[in-house]
Design an enzyme around this catalytic site. Structure first.
Site, short mmCIF file in Angstrom:
data_model
loop_
_atom_site.label_atom_id
_atom_site.label_comp_id
_atom_site.label_asym_id
_atom_site.label_seq_id
_atom_site.Cartn_x
_atom_site.Cartn_y
_atom_site.Cartn_z
N SER A 119 -31.31 -42.21 -15.05
CA SER A 119 -31.88 -41.00 -14.46
C SER A 119 -32.53 -41.33 -13.12
CB SER A 119 -32.92 -40.38 -15.40
OG SER A 119 -34.11 -41.14 -15.39
N SER B 85 -35.65 -40.71 -12.10
CA SER B 85 -37.12 -40.62 -12.10
C SER B 85 -37.79 -41.72 -11.29
CB SER B 85 -37.64 -40.65 -13.53
OG SER B 85 -37.46 -41.93 -14.12
#
Length: 255
Positions: A43, A45
């Site tokens: 991801s 993030s």
């Protein structure tokens, strides 16, 4: 005579091959358990520090070993052995999610035990002092915000109280659900406050689903990116490596 000799040589060759494979598996298991474990980034993030498609080694010895250092996370002991080194502000660590210890997360350590952490208009304060934020060039090239059509994101150089600096992204203009201002968090003893570098696209200690992370849940410290492919590419498709591999990211230190 020659047939028997040949058979013995063949059997010896097969046996030697099996022994080599067995020894290699044991060595790999020891390395993975006690030294380095590979992880990949699924991801965004931690953008721009870590990108989707990065593969990195995490050192499992940096803070000692907990049950989550062991294969299958066998609960053979509690706490960490040996004691000694603890995470510092700015370390990028892999940890087991407190609410689901089968799930690995990777974030940056922002708050230490006893720290008071607050976010005000997107700026992190630690123990009442805002961290230093310097505006740098925008992050471009890959989607980083919840809105995938935003291809240019404001970027800041954040410097923590211990002098560790890293880049953080600011998607606040995208009107995300991630809080720009929070209550004050007081980090309990033996726990750490984690945040992603992509502040407006990171589920971290600001959310109850993550919360404060016990020291025991930390698997290790991210050390080096050993492989990286563009977002959406598959690492096993070696025939695409000439165009899919991010060559400039190979063997870079995680900071």
């Amino acid at each position: 005579m020659s047939v028997t000799s040949g058979s013995k040589r063949q059997e010896g060759g097969v046996g030697e091959t099996i022994r080599v494979i067995f020894h290699a598996l044991i060595i790999a298991l020891v390395i993975r358990t006690f030294l380095f474990q590979p992880f990949n980034i699924p991801s965004g993030s931690m953008k721009a520090t870590l990108l989707v498609g990065d593969y990195l080694f995490v050192s499992k010895y940096s803070y000692g070993y907990s049950q989550f250092s062991l294969p299958l996370s066998l609960p053979l002991f509690s706490g960490r052995i040996p004691g000694g080194m603890t995470p510092e502000r700015g370390d990028v660590v892999v940890f087991r999610l407190p609410s689901d210890t089968s799930t690995d997360y990777i974030k940056r350590v922002i708050g230490l035990p006893g720290d008071k952490v607050r976010v005000s208009d997107g700026v992190v304060s630690i123990n009442g002092k805002p961290v230093k934020m310097d505006r740098i060039a925008d992050f471009v090239g890959e989607p980083a915000c919840p809105n995938p059509f935003i291809d240019r994101v404001r970027q800041w150089r954040e410097t923590l109280p211990n002098g560790v600096s890293h880049n953080v992204l600011d998607c606040s203009s995208d009107h995300t659900r991630f809080p720009q201002t929070t209550d004050e968090y007081v980090v309990p003893p033996g726990h750490y406050f984690m945040m992603g570098d992509n502040r407006d696209n990171s589920t971290d200690s600001r959310f109850s689903s993550v919360g404060f992370v016990p020291f025991e849940n930390i698997v290790g410290k991210a050390q080096i990116i050993f492989f990286s492919v563009n977002e959406g590419e598959q690492a096993w498709q070696f025939w695409r490596w000439p165009v899919s591999v991010r060559w400039s990211r190979l063997f870079t230190i995680v900071r």
